[in-house]
Write a protein that holds these residues in place. Sequence first.
Motif: not given
Length: 476
Positions: A434-445
């Motif tokens: 879950l934490s790594l998924l959020l990190l991946w999503g943060a790449g958009y910002w």
Amino acid sequence: MTRIKRLLTRPSFAGNAALLASSTILGQGLVILVQPLLTRMYRPEDFGLLALYTSILSLAAVVLNLRYEQAIQLPKEETEARNLLVLSLVLGLGSSVLIGVAFILLRQTLSGWFGIMLPVWFAWLVLLGLACVALMQAGSMWALRLSRFGVLAQTKFQQGLWQALGQMLPGLFSLGSGGLILGDVLGRLGGVHALVRLWPRTLQGITAQSLYHVAHRYRSFLIYGTGAALLTAASFHLPFIVLTAFFGAAAMGQFSLSYRITTIPVTLVAQSIGQVFFSRAAAARDTPALAQLTERTAAVLFALGLPVFGALWVVAPVAFPLVFGANWDEAGRYAQLLAPYLLFSMVAQPLSNLLTIREWQRGLLAFTIFELLLRMGAIYWGVTTQQMYWAVVLFALSSLLVALLSMGLFFRAAGASWQGFWLKVRKYVWFDLLSLLLLWGAGYWLKGWWWVGAAVLVVFLLLLRSFVEIRREGLE
């Protein structure tokens, strides 16, 4: 039950593993710190020749001592162990000279095979490097038998320090690939220097007859262990040689940098824990404690590896060009491909000693034949595509399959189970993913260094949580 509890809970396991890991971190930390400088001092072609050199040494290393060094841990009698040490040293140095001289004499022919003209100094450094490897292999096993983890820690630190300095200084004078390889040799000499003082100062009790006796008693290590180890090394290092021959030193330099950097966590953690695990598992081999020890060790390794390699998979294509320079963008893509395989390899590698402890040399030989065929088949398929990227994809997928099958074999040798392993790691898996998924999503910002910095922070927090949970559950 008292013996089992003592084997599993005594604090020396965590303490010794931490000592080896911390010294490795210090030594390899210096190597890591100088990499961004080295990638700007040397060309990808230089790193490609270094990769060829280390692959040659790694392939030859498994036959130098004829695997007798692996048996040093097993005898109950000190005299028998000393004979094994001397036998390993004599065989190792003799084999180093024979292989090294053959390499020097056949340099022109080998240059044609590798697709690269090998300088004369390259051949001589192969001989010197092999001698260092032979001495380190036997010396490290002797230090483990003596439980001299402090000396092993010093070995790891000195090797990293000498290598970092040895590669940096020639780079200042633009010596090319010779500087990188010379630094590698100096690092190995630094490791040997720390081990020499542990060797017996007398040959009392060691005769030609006693050496023959231990050679015959542990001949299964020679007959089956050497072949299995050679095939295992071939499955890891022949791809480097083949890819160099088909795609050139520059492409190999990109892949070798990604491989060396991404395997650093495996070196830092897996090898350190593996050496302590070998010592503990050898003592527990005839008790039910072996299965529990194996499941707990595998769980700790997985809990420590998932945040690191998960984050690497997310940010590697962006991080590599930023850290090592714009010329190394391909290395970042290769690192991303290797991350899943390296996670399970980090778990499997320390457990491989179980086959030595159980003396399953025949089973090991059969498995490594399959491993070599699978990996080389994947590389051959990749070469037919005439694209380095797809060759690396297939290498990574075949290696991931090998790592998973290896874990199953090692669990069987210890009497452990996948279910027991899963019960110990499941709480880490869901939270970390879950934490790594959020990190991946943060790449958009987040872009560039901000995203890489966020990845470092996430890895740090997840590892901190893993350490807390490991101590709370008593898995250390």
